[in-house]
Design a protein around this motif. Structure first.
Motif, PDB file in Angstrom:
ATOM      1  N   LYS A  97      36.528 -85.229  52.499  1.00  0.00           N
ATOM      2  CA  LYS A  97      36.392 -84.112  51.563  1.00  0.00           C
ATOM      3  C   LYS A  97      34.935 -83.851  51.197  1.00  0.00           C
ATOM      4  CE  LYS A  97      39.313 -84.247  48.181  1.00  0.00           C
ATOM      5  NZ  LYS A  97      39.936 -84.594  46.871  1.00  0.00           N
ATOM      6  N   GLU A  98      34.180 -84.932  51.015  1.00  0.00           N
ATOM      7  CA  GLU A  98      32.775 -84.806  50.623  1.00  0.00           C
ATOM      8  C   GLU A  98      31.894 -84.286  51.754  1.00  0.00           C
ATOM      9  OE1 GLU A  98      31.635 -88.638  49.287  1.00  0.00           O
ATOM     10  OE2 GLU A  98      32.878 -88.580  47.477  1.00  0.00           O
ATOM     11  N   SER A  99      32.338 -84.451  52.989  1.00  0.00           N
ATOM     12  CA  SER A  99      31.468 -84.095  54.109  1.00  0.00           C
ATOM     13  C   SER A  99      31.824 -82.766  54.767  1.00  0.00           C
ATOM     14  CB  SER A  99      31.498 -85.210  55.175  1.00  0.00           C
ATOM     15  OG  SER A  99      32.809 -85.409  55.661  1.00  0.00           O
ATOM     16  N   LEU A 100      32.994 -82.203  54.430  1.00  0.00           N
ATOM     17  CA  LEU A 100      33.397 -80.933  55.027  1.00  0.00           C
ATOM     18  C   LEU A 100      32.585 -79.766  54.461  1.00  0.00           C
ATOM     19  CD1 LEU A 100      37.300 -81.236  55.012  1.00  0.00           C
ATOM     20  CD2 LEU A 100      35.820 -81.179  57.042  1.00  0.00           C
ATOM     21  N   PRO A 101      32.449 -78.678  55.232  1.00  0.00           N
ATOM     22  CA  PRO A 101      31.799 -77.479  54.694  1.00  0.00           C
ATOM     23  C   PRO A 101      32.616 -76.905  53.546  1.00  0.00           C
ATOM     24  CG  PRO A 101      32.079 -77.333  57.089  1.00  0.00           C
ATOM     25  CD  PRO A 101      32.884 -78.503  56.628  1.00  0.00           C
ATOM     26  N   PRO A 102      31.988 -76.191  52.613  1.00  0.00           N
ATOM     27  CA  PRO A 102      32.756 -75.504  51.571  1.00  0.00           C
ATOM     28  C   PRO A 102      33.734 -74.520  52.215  1.00  0.00           C
ATOM     29  CG  PRO A 102      30.413 -75.494  51.058  1.00  0.00           C
ATOM     30  CD  PRO A 102      30.534 -75.997  52.455  1.00  0.00           C
ATOM     31  N   ARG A 103      34.968 -74.557  51.757  1.00  0.00           N
ATOM     32  CA  ARG A 103      36.012 -73.760  52.414  1.00  0.00           C
ATOM     33  C   ARG A 103      35.713 -72.262  52.369  1.00  0.00           C
ATOM     34  NH1 ARG A 103      41.004 -71.537  51.574  1.00  0.00           N
ATOM     35  NH2 ARG A 103      42.530 -71.912  53.240  1.00  0.00           N
ATOM     36  N   ASP A 104      35.257 -71.760  51.226  1.00  0.00           N
ATOM     37  CA  ASP A 104      34.956 -70.328  51.111  1.00  0.00           C
ATOM     38  C   ASP A 104      33.834 -69.924  52.059  1.00  0.00           C
ATOM     39  OD1 ASP A 104      36.897 -70.098  49.221  1.00  0.00           O
ATOM     40  OD2 ASP A 104      35.544 -70.034  47.496  1.00  0.00           O
ATOM     41  N   LYS A 105      32.835 -70.774  52.180  1.00  0.00           N
ATOM     42  CA  LYS A 105      31.718 -70.495  53.093  1.00  0.00           C
ATOM     43  C   LYS A 105      32.205 -70.482  54.540  1.00  0.00           C
ATOM     44  CE  LYS A 105      27.075 -72.161  54.321  1.00  0.00           C
ATOM     45  NZ  LYS A 105      26.061 -73.241  54.115  1.00  0.00           N
ATOM     46  N   GLN A 106      33.104 -71.416  54.876  1.00  0.00           N
ATOM     47  CA  GLN A 106      33.643 -71.464  56.237  1.00  0.00           C
ATOM     48  C   GLN A 106      34.484 -70.234  56.539  1.00  0.00           C
ATOM     49  OE1 GLN A 106      33.015 -73.885  58.680  1.00  0.00           O
ATOM     50  NE2 GLN A 106      33.977 -72.286  59.926  1.00  0.00           N
ATOM     51  N   LEU A 107      35.296 -69.807  55.581  1.00  0.00           N
ATOM     52  CA  LEU A 107      36.117 -68.614  55.776  1.00  0.00           C
ATOM     53  C   LEU A 107      35.250 -67.380  56.005  1.00  0.00           C
ATOM     54  CD1 LEU A 107      38.875 -69.195  53.074  1.00  0.00           C
ATOM     55  CD2 LEU A 107      39.235 -69.152  55.547  1.00  0.00           C
ATOM     56  N   GLU A 108      34.183 -67.240  55.229  1.00  0.00           N
ATOM     57  CA  GLU A 108      33.282 -66.100  55.391  1.00  0.00           C
ATOM     58  C   GLU A 108      32.587 -66.150  56.752  1.00  0.00           C
ATOM     59  OE1 GLU A 108      31.499 -62.618  55.004  1.00  0.00           O
ATOM     60  OE2 GLU A 108      33.080 -63.413  53.705  1.00  0.00           O
ATOM     61  N   PHE A 109      32.191 -67.345  57.162  1.00  0.00           N
ATOM     62  CA  PHE A 109      31.579 -67.516  58.480  1.00  0.00           C
ATOM     63  C   PHE A 109      32.560 -67.109  59.579  1.00  0.00           C
ATOM     64  CE2 PHE A 109      30.696 -70.271  62.183  1.00  0.00           C
ATOM     65  CZ  PHE A 109      29.397 -69.882  62.465  1.00  0.00           C
ATOM     66  N   ASN A 110      33.822 -67.504  59.428  1.00  0.00           N
ATOM     67  CA  ASN A 110      34.846 -67.121  60.402  1.00  0.00           C
ATOM     68  C   ASN A 110      34.984 -65.603  60.489  1.00  0.00           C
ATOM     69  OD1 ASN A 110      35.351 -69.846  60.709  1.00  0.00           O
ATOM     70  ND2 ASN A 110      37.287 -69.832  59.573  1.00  0.00           N
ATOM     71  N   ARG A 111      34.953 -64.948  59.330  1.00  0.00           N
ATOM     72  CA  ARG A 111      35.093 -63.482  59.316  1.00  0.00           C
ATOM     73  C   ARG A 111      33.935 -62.819  60.055  1.00  0.00           C
ATOM     74  NH1 ARG A 111      36.341 -64.726  53.718  1.00  0.00           N
ATOM     75  NH2 ARG A 111      38.615 -64.723  53.461  1.00  0.00           N
ATOM     76  N   VAL A 112      32.755 -63.341  59.889  1.00  0.00           N
ATOM     77  CA  VAL A 112      31.573 -62.800  60.580  1.00  0.00           C
ATOM     78  C   VAL A 112      31.714 -62.985  62.091  1.00  0.00           C
ATOM     79  CG1 VAL A 112      29.093 -63.095  60.937  1.00  0.00           C
ATOM     80  CG2 VAL A 112      30.026 -63.104  58.623  1.00  0.00           C
ATOM     81  N   ILE A 113      32.157 -64.169  62.502  1.00  0.00           N
ATOM     82  CA  ILE A 113      32.323 -64.444  63.931  1.00  0.00           C
ATOM     83  C   ILE A 113      33.387 -63.537  64.546  1.00  0.00           C
ATOM     84  CG2 ILE A 113      33.091 -66.181  65.604  1.00  0.00           C
ATOM     85  CD1 ILE A 113      30.273 -66.635  64.541  1.00  0.00           C
ATOM     86  N   VAL A 114      34.503 -63.364  63.833  1.00  0.00           N
ATOM     87  CA  VAL A 114      35.561 -62.480  64.326  1.00  0.00           C
ATOM     88  C   VAL A 114      35.048 -61.051  64.468  1.00  0.00           C
ATOM     89  CG1 VAL A 114      37.780 -61.415  63.741  1.00  0.00           C
ATOM     90  CG2 VAL A 114      37.476 -63.881  63.472  1.00  0.00           C
ATOM     91  N   ALA A 115      34.297 -60.579  63.486  1.00  0.00           N
ATOM     92  CA  ALA A 115      33.755 -59.215  63.532  1.00  0.00           C
ATOM     93  C   ALA A 115      32.784 -59.045  64.696  1.00  0.00           C
ATOM     94  CB  ALA A 115      33.049 -58.889  62.208  1.00  0.00           C
ATOM     95  N   LYS A 116      31.948 -60.049  64.913  1.00  0.00           N
ATOM     96  CA  LYS A 116      30.989 -59.992  66.032  1.00  0.00           C
ATOM     97  C   LYS A 116      31.717 -60.009  67.374  1.00  0.00           C
ATOM     98  CE  LYS A 116      26.912 -62.042  63.794  1.00  0.00           C
ATOM     99  NZ  LYS A 116      25.997 -60.929  64.113  1.00  0.00           N
ATOM    100  N   TYR A 117      32.788 -60.808  67.435  1.00  0.00           N
ATOM    101  CA  TYR A 117      33.567 -60.878  68.681  1.00  0.00           C
ATOM    102  C   TYR A 117      34.239 -59.521  68.949  1.00  0.00           C
ATOM    103  CZ  TYR A 117      37.397 -61.958  71.854  1.00  0.00           C
ATOM    104  OH  TYR A 117      38.281 -61.945  72.888  1.00  0.00           O
ATOM    105  N   GLU A 118      34.843 -58.954  67.925  1.00  0.00           N
ATOM    106  CA  GLU A 118      35.537 -57.658  68.100  1.00  0.00           C
ATOM    107  C   GLU A 118      34.562 -56.534  68.449  1.00  0.00           C
ATOM    108  OE1 GLU A 118      37.633 -57.270  64.434  1.00  0.00           O
ATOM    109  OE2 GLU A 118      39.359 -58.465  65.125  1.00  0.00           O
ATOM    110  N   ALA A 119      33.312 -56.676  67.991  1.00  0.00           N
ATOM    111  CA  ALA A 119      32.289 -55.672  68.294  1.00  0.00           C
ATOM    112  C   ALA A 119      31.617 -55.914  69.657  1.00  0.00           C
ATOM    113  CB  ALA A 119      31.228 -55.657  67.196  1.00  0.00           C
ATOM    114  N   GLY A 120      31.986 -57.008  70.299  1.00  0.00           N
ATOM    115  CA  GLY A 120      31.410 -57.329  71.592  1.00  0.00           C
ATOM    116  C   GLY A 120      30.039 -57.967  71.526  1.00  0.00           C
ATOM    117  N   GLU A 121      29.632 -58.388  70.315  1.00  0.00           N
ATOM    118  CA  GLU A 121      28.295 -58.974  70.151  1.00  0.00           C
ATOM    119  C   GLU A 121      28.244 -60.410  70.636  1.00  0.00           C
ATOM    120  OE1 GLU A 121      26.686 -58.408  66.234  1.00  0.00           O
ATOM    121  OE2 GLU A 121      27.667 -56.458  66.024  1.00  0.00           O
ATOM    122  N   ILE A 122      29.379 -61.088  70.647  1.00  0.00           N
ATOM    123  CA  ILE A 122      29.447 -62.456  71.179  1.00  0.00           C
ATOM    124  C   ILE A 122      30.655 -62.542  72.103  1.00  0.00           C
ATOM    125  CG2 ILE A 122      28.304 -63.574  69.232  1.00  0.00           C
ATOM    126  CD1 ILE A 122      31.034 -64.421  68.206  1.00  0.00           C
TER     127      ILE A 122
END
Length: 225
Positions: free
Chosen positions: A198-223
């Protein structure tokens, strides 16, 4: 004489987290060096891992080691307290087998299920679920893959314990559920509740936001997947 222990990682990398978790479970002090894996990688990272040029890289008294599972075995050999691999040769070989199964079979199948074209999704999900079912069988009624304590396979499968469920939440594609994989989900809950994890995992909200950015970039063809 003090030892130099450094981890070159990325905050959202489950592979870098493997190394951090092993060190924390063993109580080994270390210096963490954050890398920008989507931008300019540091000269030190490229120097220490010239083959793959990726995190994690583990540095012990000036000597670099790459590849997370290799690093885990090294850590377990050097620091004997709180072992993450069994002493019994057969049990040790079995743990190595499941960790390799996860990296070679589960991870690629899971990744493909999320990022493949829509017309390939059904087959990819079926393949990923088949791998997860096989992985679940290794629990065999135990609290952790390592028994009552977190071990080598638990650390190797950390992606399922935390990252997979945050990706499911963002994409809406559910691979692991209580209905399909009750034992694996129970393990996941136990894993993320463990005090050191628990102490070493990324903050869940930060990870969720990061996931949203990655999904958006993937859908836009950027990655690319």
């Amino acid at each position: 004489m003090s030892e130099e222990v450094k981890v070159f990682g990325f905050w959202s990398s489950p592979f870098a987290h493997r190394v951090v978790l092993a060190l924390r479970l063993k109580g080994v002090p270390y210096e963490y060096v954050e890398e920008n894996i989507f931008g300019n990688k540091s000269p030190l990272l490229l120097q220490y891992n010239p083959v793959h040029k990726k995190v994690p890289v583990f540095l012990h008294n000036g000597k670099p080691i790459a590849e997370s599972l290799v690093i885990l075995e090294y850590i377990d050999e050097v620091w004997k307290s709180n072992p993450i691999l069994p002493n019994d040769p057969h049990e040790k070989a079995t743990a190595r087998f499941w960790a390799k199964f996860f990296d070679d079979k589960c991870m690629p199948a899971i990744w493909k299920a999320f990022w493949c074209p829509d017309d390939e999704r059904e087959k990819a999900v079926e393949e990923a679920c088949g791998c997860l079912k096989t992985l679940e069988s290794a629990l065999n009624g135990k609290r952790f893959f390592g028994g009552e304590e977190i071990g080598f396979v638990d650390i190797a499968a950390n992606f399922v314990g935390f990252w997979l469920r945050t990706i499911q939440e963002v994409t809406g594609l559910e691979l692991v559920s209580a209905e399909k994989f009750p034992d694996l989900l129970k393990w996941s809950d136990e894993f993320v509740k463990h005090s050191v994890v628990k102490e070493s995992l990324p903050p869940r909200d930060k990870q969720l936001e990061f996931n949203r950015v990655i999904v958006a970039k993937y859908e836009a063809g950027e990655i690319k997947a």
